[in-house]
Enzyme design. Structure first.
Site, PDB file in Angstrom:
ATOM      1  N   LYS A  71       0.715  -1.137  -0.067  1.00  0.00           N
ATOM      2  CA  LYS A  71      -0.041   0.006  -0.103  1.00  0.00           C
ATOM      3  C   LYS A  71       0.836   1.150   0.074  1.00  0.00           C
ATOM      4  CE  LYS A  71      -2.336   0.909   3.744  1.00  0.00           C
ATOM      5  NZ  LYS A  71      -2.016  -0.273   4.397  1.00  0.00           N
ATOM      6  N   THR A  73       4.055   1.470  -0.923  1.00  0.00           N
ATOM      7  CA  THR A  73       4.419   1.662  -2.034  1.00  0.00           C
ATOM      8  C   THR A  73       3.879   2.248  -3.240  1.00  0.00           C
ATOM      9  OG1 THR A  73       6.021  -0.412  -1.552  1.00  0.00           O
ATOM     10  CG2 THR A  73       6.082   0.062  -3.866  1.00  0.00           C
ATOM     11  N   ARG A  94       2.440   8.259   6.851  1.00  0.00           N
ATOM     12  CA  ARG A  94       2.725   8.291   8.488  1.00  0.00           C
ATOM     13  C   ARG A  94       4.262   7.851   8.516  1.00  0.00           C
ATOM     14  NH1 ARG A  94      -0.972   3.316  10.399  1.00  0.00           N
ATOM     15  NH2 ARG A  94      -0.406   2.589   8.418  1.00  0.00           N
ATOM     16  N   LYS A 105       8.595  -6.377  10.788  1.00  0.00           N
ATOM     17  CA  LYS A 105       8.274  -5.989   9.354  1.00  0.00           C
ATOM     18  C   LYS A 105       9.571  -5.185   8.657  1.00  0.00           C
ATOM     19  CE  LYS A 105       5.520  -2.524   8.631  1.00  0.00           C
ATOM     20  NZ  LYS A 105       4.310  -1.464   8.797  1.00  0.00           N
ATOM     21  N   ALA A 273      -3.352   1.591  13.849  1.00  0.00           N
ATOM     22  CA  ALA A 273      -4.652   1.640  12.874  1.00  0.00           C
ATOM     23  C   ALA A 273      -5.630   0.385  13.856  1.00  0.00           C
ATOM     24  CB  ALA A 273      -4.378   1.035  11.527  1.00  0.00           C
ATOM     25  N   PHE A 301      -3.796  -0.733   7.596  1.00  0.00           N
ATOM     26  CA  PHE A 301      -4.359  -1.890   7.471  1.00  0.00           C
ATOM     27  C   PHE A 301      -5.338  -1.956   6.115  1.00  0.00           C
ATOM     28  CE2 PHE A 301      -3.545  -2.591  12.029  1.00  0.00           C
ATOM     29  CZ  PHE A 301      -2.378  -3.225  11.904  1.00  0.00           C
ATOM     30  N   PHE A 381       3.146  -8.406  -9.673  1.00  0.00           N
ATOM     31  CA  PHE A 381       4.172  -9.148  -9.388  1.00  0.00           C
ATOM     32  C   PHE A 381       4.286 -10.058 -10.383  1.00  0.00           C
ATOM     33  CE2 PHE A 381       3.025  -8.182  -4.945  1.00  0.00           C
ATOM     34  CZ  PHE A 381       3.875  -8.630  -4.073  1.00  0.00           C
ATOM     35  N   TRP A 409       6.847  -0.912  -7.982  1.00  0.00           N
ATOM     36  CA  TRP A 409       8.049  -1.431  -7.345  1.00  0.00           C
ATOM     37  C   TRP A 409       9.182  -1.749  -8.127  1.00  0.00           C
ATOM     38  CZ3 TRP A 409      11.367  -5.510  -7.314  1.00  0.00           C
ATOM     39  CH2 TRP A 409      12.205  -5.765  -6.051  1.00  0.00           C
TER      40      TRP A 409
END
Length: 556
Positions: A71, A73, A94, A105, A273, A301, A381, A409
């Site tokens: 998200k 990215t 954020r 993460k 969140a 999220f 992807f 990406w």
């Protein structure tokens, strides 16, 4: 294949003064934190307050899966793509929390060729905002215990102190502690605890306050505990509001950095969140809208949590109205929702894709409830097949959503042009008729049930005895008009993380209700929500190091 950190470290960043000039900010309003970071002064906010607002684009996503959705990215890549198309665009994000960076993460500043830089600084100490929030939180905690120690004039019941200390690290050992041990001079012994900084109510306040005056007022309204006769005691009564505001005076100014393609980015605030609303600061968003024609922001999220709270808490309180929503999904996430194990997600599986599409379907329907145009984007992807992409496109368009593939990406802004063009086309052709899901006048129970039934799809909502008791207190204290902030698992539309796809006919239980009087919302917890995470067996910190040249390695 290069890591995200390697890609970020290869970027030749432009001086932050040049980025500020690109955003139209005069030099006198730029307060530099080194060569590549700055804060934008309060004086500039006042200078541009009469400028017209740009278009506000929210990026949200399906429920998170172990495969990752990207998200942030996409948010960064879309902004870069808009700039490549000649548009005056700016992103609002954020700030990452140190705890998750060291825990599970890794970094949280985008990925591949759609990142914000300096990546290491942003993920670690940045400009010190979180340290200021941590200190303000702990100042209040120390003043509460000192008040009790020094005679307890307000009659605070030590067993009913609800204000916790904070630290911006994952440390399960601190969840529940006994403080004040060691004899009379060391305080009054009581049960205590810590939460991670991003779960502090001060973080939520920091992101909802529009100016210093409002910040101070909201901080003063924090309920720190209750007296022996159950009367709430506030931070203002403790006398802490002024000093807390002083600690946050500089932090409340938005931070300016750049993307890999030198697009201006405001990164400011970072509430959970779950226990809070999961959005960057109102100040940064409103400032960005006065600075740019297109502002791209995100919410934490999936759309059931982040987007709902963006709409029903942030937009309601700040008077914001989004013009479009970009809903991020991946073929991999949809197949995972269709029952495919993580190890097999790279194999074409149209049957599983069809089964898992229902998760995306529900999120599209939810955003449409708010009257905002939806653009679904597949974060691409390499294993995605033409047949899989074509299936998702057809289903989305059948639901009235615009569709685009994003390859940000791998290709940065260039890979986001198709998405950016669809966003611009949508903004031109479809008008937003944004409205919140519920009215202020509804009871807290009605608001909770509205979200649980309409957004999650629950059939029934039950309340524990403890939750019912707090709801009576909410009514007694006159807080019924506040919006609700529902805390539940992010992995499912339900309150059970194992129920993937689009669960139906399920029931949820509100186990606990908390009053965030300073932030101005009521928190309803569906299940046990952890406000102090623990480290995994092999935390990301094991891979983070500094080489002999002083370069950080292993950070994502």
């Amino acid at each position: 294949m290069k890591t995200d950190l390697q890609i970020a470290q290869e970027c030749v960043m432009e001086p932050i003064e040049k980025i500020a000039a690109k955003a139209g900010i005069p030099e006198q309003y730029v307060e530099c934190y080194g060569k590549y970071k700055a804060k934008i002064s309060e004086a500039y906010r006042k200078e541009i307050e009469n400028n017209p607002n740009g278009k506000l684009i929210l990026v949200t996503a399906v429920n998170p899966t172990p495969a990752g959705e990207g998200k942030t990215t996409v948010t960064i890549g879309l902004t870069q793509a808009l700039q490549k198309l000649g548009k005056n665009a700016l992103t609002c994000l954020r700030e990452p929390s140190l705890g998750p960076c060291m825990g599970v993460k890794g970094g949280a500043a985008g990925g591949g060729y759609a990142q914000v830089v300096p990546m290491e600084d942003i993920n670690l100490h940045f400009t010190g905002d979180f340290h200021a929030i941590t200190t303000a939180n702990n100042l209040l905690a120390s003043m509460v215990d000192n008040h009790i120690q020094q005679g307890n004039e307000l009659g605070i019941d030590p067993r009913k102190v609800v204000w916790k200390r904070s630290v911006d690290l994952n440390d399960r050992q601190l969840r529940n502690v006994i403080s004040g041990l060691g004899g009379k001079v060391n305080g009054v012994p009581r049960e205590d605890g810590f939460q991670i900084t991003v779960a502090s109510e001060i973080m939520a306040i920091f992101c909802l306050a529009e100016d210093i005056r409002q910040l101070k007022e909201m901080l003063g309204n924090i309920i720190i505990g209750y007296t022996y006769d159950d009367t709430p005691v506030t931070a203002k009564q403790i006398g802490a509001a002024g000093a807390m505001t002083a600690l946050l005076k500089d932090a409340i100014q938005p931070n300016l950095v750049q993307t890999l393609e030198h697009t201006p980015a405001l990164i400011h605030g970072g509430p959970f969140a779950n226990i809070a609303h999961g959005c960057n600061s109102v100040r940064a968003t409103k400032m960005a809208l006065k600075m740019a024609d297109y502002v791209v922001t995100e919410a934490g999220f999936g759309a059931d949590l982040g987007a709902e709270k963006f709409f029903d808490i942030k937009c309601r309180k700040a008077g914001l109205a989004p013009d479009a929503v970009v809903l991020v999904a991946t073929v991999r996430a949809l197949k995972y929702n269709g029952g495919v194990p993580k190890a097999e997600l790279s194999n074409e599986n149209l049957d599983a894709l069809q089964k898992g599409f229902v998760n995306l379907e529900k999120h599209i329907e939810n955003v449409q409830k708010y009257g905002v145009p939806v653009i679904v984007t597949l974060n691409h992807f390499v294993a995605d097949t033409e047949a899989e992409v074509a299936y998702v496109k057809e289903r989305c368009e059948q639901m009235g959503a615009t569709f685009a593939v994003a390859k940000v990406w791998a290709e940065g802004g260039e890979g986001g042009k198709a998405l950016a063009e669809k966003v611009l086309e949508t903004l031109e052709q479809k008008e937003s008729h944004f409205h919140c899901l519920y009215e202020d006048e509804l009871s807290i129970e009605e608001k909770i049930e509205k979200v649980c039934k309409e957004i999650y799809g629950a059939a029934e909502v039950h309340y524990s005895a403890a939750a019912k008791k707090t709801l009576q207190q909410v009514k007694k204290l006159g807080f019924e008009k506040m919006p609700v902030c529902i805390a539940k698992t992010q992995y499912s539309l339900s309150d059970d993380p194992k129920l993937l796809g689009r669960p139906r006919d399920f029931e949820v239980t509100v186990k606990e209700v908390r009053i965030s009087a300073g932030a101005g919302f009521i928190v309803a917890l569906l299940g046990d929500i952890m406000t102090m995470p623990g480290l995994p067996k092999e935390p990301a910190a094991l891979r983070i190091d500094v080489d002999e040249d002083g370069k950080i390695v292993g950070l994502f």
